[in-house]
Design a protein around this motif. Structure first.
Motif, PDB file in Angstrom:
ATOM      1  N   ALA A   1       0.807  -1.226   0.000  1.00 10.36           N
ATOM      2  CA  ALA A   1       0.000   0.000   0.000  1.00 10.36           C
ATOM      3  C   ALA A   1       0.841   1.278   0.000  1.00 10.36           C
ATOM      4  O   ALA A   1       0.288   2.372   0.073  1.00 10.36           O
ATOM      5  CB  ALA A   1      -0.943  -0.005   1.196  1.00 10.36           C
ATOM      6  N   LYS A   2       2.151   1.167  -0.100  1.00  7.47           N
ATOM      7  CA  LYS A   2       3.009   2.362  -0.094  1.00  7.47           C
ATOM      8  C   LYS A   2       2.599   3.405  -1.141  1.00  7.47           C
ATOM      9  O   LYS A   2       2.669   4.603  -0.863  1.00  7.47           O
ATOM     10  CB  LYS A   2       4.480   1.989  -0.272  1.00  7.47           C
ATOM     11  N   PRO A   3       2.169   3.029  -2.343  1.00  2.83           N
ATOM     12  CA  PRO A   3       1.721   4.067  -3.285  1.00  2.83           C
ATOM     13  C   PRO A   3       0.548   4.906  -2.746  1.00  2.83           C
ATOM     14  O   PRO A   3       0.482   6.102  -3.008  1.00  2.83           O
ATOM     15  CB  PRO A   3       1.308   3.269  -4.533  1.00  2.83           C
ATOM     16  N   MET A   4      -0.339   4.289  -1.978  1.00  2.40           N
ATOM     17  CA  MET A   4      -1.445   5.059  -1.400  1.00  2.40           C
ATOM     18  C   MET A   4      -0.926   6.001  -0.319  1.00  2.40           C
ATOM     19  O   MET A   4      -1.396   7.137  -0.196  1.00  2.40           O
ATOM     20  CB  MET A   4      -2.507   4.118  -0.835  1.00  2.40           C
ATOM     21  N   GLU A   5       0.027   5.541   0.452  1.00  5.87           N
ATOM     22  CA  GLU A   5       0.632   6.399   1.469  1.00  5.87           C
ATOM     23  C   GLU A   5       1.369   7.564   0.797  1.00  5.87           C
ATOM     24  O   GLU A   5       1.302   8.708   1.256  1.00  5.87           O
ATOM     25  CB  GLU A   5       1.585   5.582   2.340  1.00  5.87           C
ATOM     26  N   ALA A   6       2.050   7.275  -0.307  1.00  4.98           N
ATOM     27  CA  ALA A   6       2.749   8.322  -1.051  1.00  4.98           C
ATOM     28  C   ALA A   6       1.753   9.321  -1.635  1.00  4.98           C
ATOM     29  O   ALA A   6       2.004  10.531  -1.634  1.00  4.98           O
ATOM     30  CB  ALA A   6       3.608   7.697  -2.156  1.00  4.98           C
ATOM     31  N   LEU A   7       0.611   8.830  -2.130  1.00  8.19           N
ATOM     32  CA  LEU A   7      -0.432   9.704  -2.649  1.00  8.19           C
ATOM     33  C   LEU A   7      -0.899  10.673  -1.563  1.00  8.19           C
ATOM     34  O   LEU A   7      -0.985  11.884  -1.785  1.00  8.19           O
ATOM     35  CB  LEU A   7      -1.606   8.863  -3.161  1.00  8.19           C
ATOM     36  N   ALA A   8      -1.191  10.141  -0.381  1.00 13.85           N
ATOM     37  CA  ALA A   8      -1.642  10.994   0.731  1.00 13.85           C
ATOM     38  C   ALA A   8      -0.584  12.040   1.049  1.00 13.85           C
ATOM     39  O   ALA A   8      -0.904  13.228   1.238  1.00 13.85           O
ATOM     40  CB  ALA A   8      -1.952  10.141   1.960  1.00 13.85           C
ATOM     41  N   ASN A   9       0.660  11.634   1.105  1.00 13.93           N
ATOM     42  CA  ASN A   9       1.743  12.572   1.386  1.00 13.93           C
ATOM     43  C   ASN A   9       1.831  13.646   0.308  1.00 13.93           C
ATOM     44  O   ASN A   9       2.002  14.825   0.597  1.00 13.93           O
ATOM     45  CB  ASN A   9       3.070  11.808   1.490  1.00 13.93           C
ATOM     46  N   TYR A  10       1.691  13.244  -0.937  1.00 15.51           N
ATOM     47  CA  TYR A  10       1.839  14.173  -2.065  1.00 15.51           C
ATOM     48  C   TYR A  10       0.792  15.276  -2.044  1.00 15.51           C
ATOM     49  O   TYR A  10       1.059  16.403  -2.442  1.00 15.51           O
ATOM     50  CB  TYR A  10       1.783  13.396  -3.383  1.00 15.51           C
ATOM     51  N   VAL A  11      -0.418  14.941  -1.584  1.00 20.37           N
ATOM     52  CA  VAL A  11      -1.494  15.942  -1.535  1.00 20.37           C
ATOM     53  C   VAL A  11      -1.601  16.578  -0.143  1.00 20.37           C
ATOM     54  O   VAL A  11      -2.582  17.241   0.164  1.00 20.37           O
ATOM     55  CB  VAL A  11      -2.851  15.358  -1.991  1.00 20.37           C
ATOM     56  N   SER A  12      -0.599  16.353   0.693  1.00 24.93           N
ATOM     57  CA  SER A  12      -0.517  16.925   2.045  1.00 24.93           C
ATOM     58  C   SER A  12      -1.655  16.481   2.953  1.00 24.93           C
ATOM     59  O   SER A  12      -2.130  17.242   3.799  1.00 24.93           O
ATOM     60  CB  SER A  12      -0.452  18.455   1.980  1.00 24.93           C
TER      61      SER A  12
ATOM     62  N   HIS B   1      -3.133  13.324   5.666  1.00 26.59           N
ATOM     63  CA  HIS B   1      -2.610  12.409   6.683  1.00 26.59           C
ATOM     64  C   HIS B   1      -3.025  10.991   6.308  1.00 26.59           C
ATOM     65  O   HIS B   1      -4.201  10.742   6.043  1.00 26.59           O
ATOM     66  CB  HIS B   1      -3.171  12.753   8.061  1.00 26.59           C
ATOM     67  N   TYR B   2      -2.078  10.077   6.306  1.00 28.31           N
ATOM     68  CA  TYR B   2      -2.370   8.686   5.937  1.00 28.31           C
ATOM     69  C   TYR B   2      -2.760   7.882   7.166  1.00 28.31           C
ATOM     70  O   TYR B   2      -2.116   7.958   8.215  1.00 28.31           O
ATOM     71  CB  TYR B   2      -1.149   8.057   5.267  1.00 28.31           C
ATOM     72  N   LEU B   3      -3.827   7.112   7.023  1.00 26.00           N
ATOM     73  CA  LEU B   3      -4.312   6.253   8.099  1.00 26.00           C
ATOM     74  C   LEU B   3      -3.788   4.834   7.916  1.00 26.00           C
ATOM     75  O   LEU B   3      -3.559   4.400   6.781  1.00 26.00           O
ATOM     76  CB  LEU B   3      -5.846   6.221   8.087  1.00 26.00           C
ATOM     77  N   PRO B   4      -3.640   4.086   8.998  1.00 29.28           N
ATOM     78  CA  PRO B   4      -3.235   2.690   8.862  1.00 29.28           C
ATOM     79  C   PRO B   4      -4.248   1.912   8.023  1.00 29.28           C
ATOM     80  O   PRO B   4      -5.453   2.121   8.168  1.00 29.28           O
ATOM     81  CB  PRO B   4      -3.219   2.160  10.293  1.00 29.28           C
ATOM     82  N   PRO B   5      -3.772   1.034   7.138  1.00 31.26           N
ATOM     83  CA  PRO B   5      -4.679   0.254   6.295  1.00 31.26           C
ATOM     84  C   PRO B   5      -5.537  -0.731   7.103  1.00 31.26           C
ATOM     85  O   PRO B   5      -5.130  -1.222   8.146  1.00 31.26           O
ATOM     86  CB  PRO B   5      -3.747  -0.529   5.375  1.00 31.26           C
ATOM     87  N   PHE B   6      -6.706  -1.010   6.567  1.00 30.88           N
ATOM     88  CA  PHE B   6      -7.591  -2.053   7.075  1.00 30.88           C
ATOM     89  C   PHE B   6      -7.646  -3.110   5.987  1.00 30.88           C
ATOM     90  O   PHE B   6      -7.884  -2.785   4.822  1.00 30.88           O
ATOM     91  CB  PHE B   6      -8.991  -1.484   7.339  1.00 30.88           C
ATOM     92  N   ALA B   7      -7.417  -4.376   6.337  1.00 31.75           N
ATOM     93  CA  ALA B   7      -7.408  -5.438   5.328  1.00 31.75           C
ATOM     94  C   ALA B   7      -8.202  -6.649   5.805  1.00 31.75           C
ATOM     95  O   ALA B   7      -8.119  -7.034   6.964  1.00 31.75           O
ATOM     96  CB  ALA B   7      -5.979  -5.859   5.012  1.00 31.75           C
ATOM     97  N   VAL B   8      -8.949  -7.217   4.879  1.00 33.79           N
ATOM     98  CA  VAL B   8      -9.638  -8.485   5.117  1.00 33.79           C
ATOM     99  C   VAL B   8      -9.038  -9.481   4.121  1.00 33.79           C
ATOM    100  O   VAL B   8      -9.071  -9.259   2.909  1.00 33.79           O
ATOM    101  CB  VAL B   8     -11.159  -8.371   4.902  1.00 33.79           C
ATOM    102  N   HIS B   9      -8.487 -10.553   4.659  1.00 37.83           N
ATOM    103  CA  HIS B   9      -7.807 -11.550   3.833  1.00 37.83           C
ATOM    104  C   HIS B   9      -8.692 -12.778   3.598  1.00 37.83           C
ATOM    105  O   HIS B   9      -9.698 -12.966   4.257  1.00 37.83           O
ATOM    106  CB  HIS B   9      -6.508 -11.993   4.524  1.00 37.83           C
ATOM    107  N   ASN B  10      -8.237 -13.580   2.628  1.00 34.64           N
ATOM    108  CA  ASN B  10      -8.881 -14.855   2.324  1.00 34.64           C
ATOM    109  C   ASN B  10     -10.344 -14.669   1.919  1.00 34.64           C
ATOM    110  O   ASN B  10     -11.209 -15.466   2.269  1.00 34.64           O
ATOM    111  CB  ASN B  10      -8.756 -15.791   3.540  1.00 34.64           C
ATOM    112  N   ALA B  11     -10.606 -13.602   1.182  1.00 34.37           N
ATOM    113  CA  ALA B  11     -11.977 -13.208   0.847  1.00 34.37           C
ATOM    114  C   ALA B  11     -12.755 -14.278   0.071  1.00 34.37           C
ATOM    115  O   ALA B  11     -13.972 -14.364   0.202  1.00 34.37           O
ATOM    116  CB  ALA B  11     -11.967 -11.904   0.048  1.00 34.37           C
ATOM    117  N   ASN B  12     -12.072 -15.081  -0.695  1.00 34.54           N
ATOM    118  CA  ASN B  12     -12.775 -16.114  -1.473  1.00 34.54           C
ATOM    119  C   ASN B  12     -13.253 -17.286  -0.625  1.00 34.54           C
ATOM    120  O   ASN B  12     -14.042 -18.104  -1.083  1.00 34.54           O
ATOM    121  CB  ASN B  12     -11.878 -16.632  -2.596  1.00 34.54           C
ATOM    122  N   HIS B  13     -12.761 -17.373   0.606  1.00 35.24           N
ATOM    123  CA  HIS B  13     -13.113 -18.493   1.476  1.00 35.24           C
ATOM    124  C   HIS B  13     -13.676 -18.026   2.813  1.00 35.24           C
ATOM    125  O   HIS B  13     -13.690 -18.786   3.775  1.00 35.24           O
ATOM    126  CB  HIS B  13     -11.882 -19.383   1.710  1.00 35.24           C
TER     127      HIS B  13
END
Length: 186
Positions: A128-139, A141-153
């Motif tokens: 997710a670093k590109p999203m963090e970089a995007l947030a930084n670029y537009v000044s 604040h980046y929030l910690p990611p939320f992830a749900v894994h194994n979505a197919n099961h």
């Protein structure tokens, strides 16, 4: 704090987890759920409308399934068109300055596969670093990611747990540079 959740799933009705997460946020106070593929089935993005939505909210969450370690195509197009020079960055581009930006993503792989040495080699935070970089670029604040894994099961019980965790995450998350990733469904 007004939150805008931009959902970018090409087939939300067939996605058990992304549909459930989006539905868990609908009707919540000061929260707008904006489903890109429903609003723009022809991929013709109304840039002025999207920028107005961003202006009206303090926190922006991009919710999407991880596609080849990136975002679905319409969300990439949205970034390219909506986050314009002179609006999001550059001279006069201060509309996102000081806002909070975060992501809520689903993966087909397990949480263990998103660790150093795991099948995908990298953590979600790394991917997710590109999203963090995007947030930084537009000044913003980046929030910690939320992830749900194994979505197919994922089971119905795990979906219910994920929905509750998502609501809790958005209620409690704060922008800090060393925050941990929130991971569901290991």
């Amino acid at each position: 704090m007004k939150t805008l959740i931009i959902v970018a799933h090409p087939d939300l009705q067939s996605s058990r987890i992304n549909r459930a997460l989006a539905e868990s946020m609908k009707g919540r106070p000061d929260t707008t759920v904006h489903v890109l593929y429903e609003v723009y089935p022809d991929k013709g993005i109304d840039i002025t409308r999207e920028q107005q939505l961003l202006d009206e909210h303090d926190r922006i969450i991009f919710q999407y399934p991880l596609y080849w370690y990136s975002t679905p195509p319409l969300l990439k197009q949205w970034f390219d068109e909506v986050l314009a020079y002179g609006w999001a960055y550059g001279p006069g581009g201060e509309h996102l300055q000081g806002k909070e930006i975060g992501i809520a993503i689903s993966t087909a792989g397990t949480a263990a596969s998103y660790q150093p040495g795991g099948f995908n080699l990298f953590t979600i935070r790394d991917i997710a670093k590109p999203m963090e970089a995007l947030a930084n670029y537009v000044s913003a604040h980046y929030l910690p990611p939320f992830a749900v894994h194994n979505a197919n099961h994922i089971t119905d019980e795990q979906i219910a747990e994920s929905k509750a965790a998502y609501v809790q995450h958005l209620a409690a998350v704060r922008h800090v540079q060393t925050a941990d990733l929130i991971t569901i469904n290991k």
